[in-house]
Design an enzyme around this catalytic site. Structure first.
Site, mmCIF file in Angstrom:
data_model
loop_
_atom_site.group_PDB
_atom_site.id
_atom_site.type_symbol
_atom_site.label_atom_id
_atom_site.label_comp_id
_atom_site.label_asym_id
_atom_site.label_seq_id
_atom_site.Cartn_x
_atom_site.Cartn_y
_atom_site.Cartn_z
ATOM 1 N N HIS A 12 51.828 39.225 -24.611
ATOM 2 C CA HIS A 12 51.410 38.379 -25.921
ATOM 3 C C HIS A 12 51.190 36.950 -25.688
ATOM 4 O O HIS A 12 51.546 36.450 -24.498
ATOM 5 C CB HIS A 12 52.221 38.574 -27.112
ATOM 6 C CG HIS A 12 53.666 38.146 -26.663
ATOM 7 N ND1 HIS A 12 54.264 36.903 -26.608
ATOM 8 C CD2 HIS A 12 54.834 39.092 -26.186
ATOM 9 C CE1 HIS A 12 55.384 36.766 -26.187
ATOM 10 N NE2 HIS A 12 55.846 38.044 -26.130
ATOM 11 N N LYS A 37 45.497 37.429 -33.585
ATOM 12 C CA LYS A 37 46.662 36.680 -33.591
ATOM 13 C C LYS A 37 47.553 37.111 -32.609
ATOM 14 O O LYS A 37 47.927 38.482 -32.263
ATOM 15 C CB LYS A 37 47.019 36.793 -34.956
ATOM 16 C CG LYS A 37 48.258 35.673 -35.328
ATOM 17 C CD LYS A 37 48.698 35.522 -36.609
ATOM 18 C CE LYS A 37 49.754 34.451 -36.906
ATOM 19 N NZ LYS A 37 50.054 34.387 -38.030
ATOM 20 N N HIS A 111 59.509 32.286 -14.935
ATOM 21 C CA HIS A 111 59.143 31.961 -16.521
ATOM 22 C C HIS A 111 59.848 30.753 -17.042
ATOM 23 O O HIS A 111 59.406 29.877 -17.784
ATOM 24 C CB HIS A 111 59.480 33.077 -17.340
ATOM 25 C CG HIS A 111 58.970 33.302 -18.720
ATOM 26 N ND1 HIS A 111 57.661 33.236 -18.868
ATOM 27 C CD2 HIS A 111 59.462 33.125 -19.895
ATOM 28 C CE1 HIS A 111 57.486 33.460 -20.271
ATOM 29 N NE2 HIS A 111 58.480 33.269 -20.826
ATOM 30 N N GLU A 169 65.202 37.509 -33.442
ATOM 31 C CA GLU A 169 64.524 38.664 -33.826
ATOM 32 C C GLU A 169 64.952 39.887 -34.781
ATOM 33 O O GLU A 169 64.447 40.191 -35.593
ATOM 34 C CB GLU A 169 63.731 39.186 -32.706
ATOM 35 C CG GLU A 169 62.612 38.519 -31.955
ATOM 36 C CD GLU A 169 62.079 39.098 -30.624
ATOM 37 O OE1 GLU A 169 62.478 40.283 -30.345
ATOM 38 O OE2 GLU A 169 61.107 38.726 -29.916
#
Length: 549
Positions: A12, A37, A111, A169
């Site tokens: 994403h 989106k 990352h 989350e």
């Protein structure tokens, strides 16, 4: 000439960025081009193509392309053999876009190093403590480090089992939101009170309030099971003792307040630990949790902190910038200028504006300075203006390049905009204010990215009902006359009409769509949102009789 590109090529938030001789010249999120989106599952190829086209370069002229993750390591951690394919040449450099060209060199940047680089190298600090907090990098979810000169060192990491990103989350899911709707949980928290002594940081380490043992499970299965077990723990311990399913969010306000408070306290502990480890008085923040404005407001108040920089692309799209910056630092390129604005995206040509005007049958109301004055009058009278000027902003917050604007002194503005965007009515809207007037209306640290919460001064709260949240807070954007002259001028016109150099500023889109990018996107979004007019690069057009196409 040195040319370095960076991409985020995860599941994403695909994005691309371009550096020339160490300086950031372009950056764009794939969603702004595909109009889907967060661009789930999409390659960043179109974003990379746009960056190169904007600079008049070909892929063959890129010296190094940096990817903001080590997908081979992530594949091993998650037991997912498909992840390395995210770096496949046919995915990153399809012939349909690049005609068989390839960059000279392709490298992977860890990352969290990419996140850290996106913040530190654009902060303007010569040295700083680094805090990276997200769902997960490769094998960790939280990193503390130090940036100095042209080097970043991660000094301490915390595992995915204690991820603050996954914790938030899970909390969002329990409160009935999508796992990516943490912003809603943050907004809901202000309506409640902490109801449980929940702590996420103790004895120098992060911890969840559930056991870590899951019978030897690992990889994606472990992540999902722990997140599900955390939701079960929420149901066992928090009113109304069940995940929300169709009932009102307001039953979950105390839960949201408890979770938000626990997150803020954990981040404060982590930030102080990072500052102690590095003996720095500056702090930079990145990673998806860095988008939590309320928590950033708390960080800005740390005693002894001289400077705070939160990357406006703190989420995964930002590793496109960070990966390129990390490579540039390693190769000894000049350090990029500090990031004082986020206007790095697409700019509409005059021809593209003309096409939008014709396509939607727009009627011109005013040109030049009069267009700005006329827009201010519409807003002051309670109207809504879609605002499109210059290069689009990067990141999830509209910053006066692609915005819907209203009068902060009218509560009806909040109602009208939330209704138009199909947002819950309890959700706050943010203000933009001339930076030189920031302290007249807000208590806090001026920030150009709308990413650090501040308090609306007590004496003006009742006069600014559209931007004052239930707890007296706001997330103001301080607008510079240098970096966005038309927008700054509009705020000056608003002061002459209303007494406040402030507007309500929300993103120019409707629910489920990315922020507008092109002139056509902006006109369509303005019409869909029921705006009265649209400002397109120096001209104001009526939307009262516009035709949707």
């Amino acid at each position: 000439m040195s040319v370095i590109a960076g991409v985020n090529s995860g599941g994403h938030d695909a994005a691309a960025a371009l550096l020339i001789d160490g300086q950031v010249v372009a950056c764009i999120e794939q969603e702004r081009l595909s109009r889907v989106k967060r661009a789930p599952g999409e390659s960043p190829a179109a974003a990379l193509r746009w960056c190169l086209d904007s600079a008049g370069l070909s892929l063959r002229e890129v010296d190094t392309l940096a990817i903001g993750a080590d997908h081979k390591l992530l594949s091993a951690v998650l037991s997912d053999p498909g992840l390395p394919s995210l770096d496949a040449p046919e995915r990153l450099f399809p012939s349909s876009l690049f005609g068989g060209q390839r960059p000279e060199n392709v490298v992977s940047v860890r990352h969290h190093v990419a996140h850290a680089a996106s913040a530190f190298y654009l902060s303007g600090f010569s040295e700083a403590a680094v805090l990276v907090v997200d769902a997960m990098g490769e094998e960790c979810a939280t990193s503390l480090g130090v940036g100095s000169d042209s080097q970043i060192d991660l000094l301490e990491t915390f595992p995915v089992d204690t991820s603050l990103g996954y914790f938030y989350e899970a909390a969002a899911l329990y409160a009935g939101f999508d796992k990516a709707e943490g912003g809603k949980l943050m907004g809901l928290a202000s309506y409640g009170r902490r109801s449980h002594p929940l702590s996420l940081f103790s004895n120098g380490a992060l911890s969840w309030p559930i056991p870590r043992d899951l019978d030897g499970t690992s990889g994606k299965v472990r992540v999902r099971r722990r997140r599900r077990r955390l939701q079960e723990w929420f149901a066992e311990n928090f009113y109304p003792f069940a995940s929300r399913d169709g009932d009102s969010e307001l039953a979950y306000v105390d839960f949201a307040a408890t979770v938000q408070s626990a997150l803020e306290e954990a981040l404060l502990q982590l930030a102080r630990r990072s500052l102690d480890l590095t003996q720095s008085r500056n702090l930079v923040v990145a990673g998806g949790v860095g988008l939590n404005c309320s928590a950033n407001g708390r960080l800005s108040e740390i005693e002894g902190l001289d400077g705070l920089f939160v990357q406006p692309m703190a989420h995964d799209a930002g590793v496109s910038l960070g990966a390129a910056l990390a490579v540039a630092a390693r190769e000894g390129e000049p350090r990029s200028e500090p990031m004082q604005h986020a206007y790095l995206g697409a700019e509409s040509s005059q021809e593209e504006v003309r096409e939008a005007v014709v396509d939607f049958s727009l009627r011109c109301l005013a040109v030049g300075d009069e267009a700005i004055s006329h827009a201010a009058r519409i807003i002051a009278q309670g109207g809504i203006v879609a605002w499109h000027t210059g290069r689009a902003e990067v990141g999830p917050r509209a910053l006066g390049a692609r915005s819907l604007l209203g009068n902060p002194g009218k509560r009806e503005t909040l109602v009208r905009l939330n209704t138009a965007k199909r947002r819950e009515m309890w959700r706050p809207l943010a203000p933009s204010v001339q930076e030189e007037s920031f302290h007249d209306y807000f208590e806090g640290t001026p920030n150009p990215f709308m990413i650090v919460a501040a308090r609306v001064r007590d004496e003006v709260q009742s006069r600014l009902p559209a931007i004052t949240h239930v707890d007296g807070s706001a997330r103001p954007q301080a607008v510079s006359s240098v970096h966005n002259p038309p927008y700054h001028q509009l705020l000056g016109e608003m002061k002459a009409l209303t007494g406040f150099p402030i507007v309500v500023n929300t993103s120019l889109n409707v629910q489920g769509e990315p922020i507008a990018s092109s002139a056509r996107d902006s006109a369509r979004a303005g019409i869909q949102a029921g705006a009265d007019a649209v400002y397109l690069d120096g001209r104001l057009y009526s939307l009262q009789t516009a035709k949707m196409r």
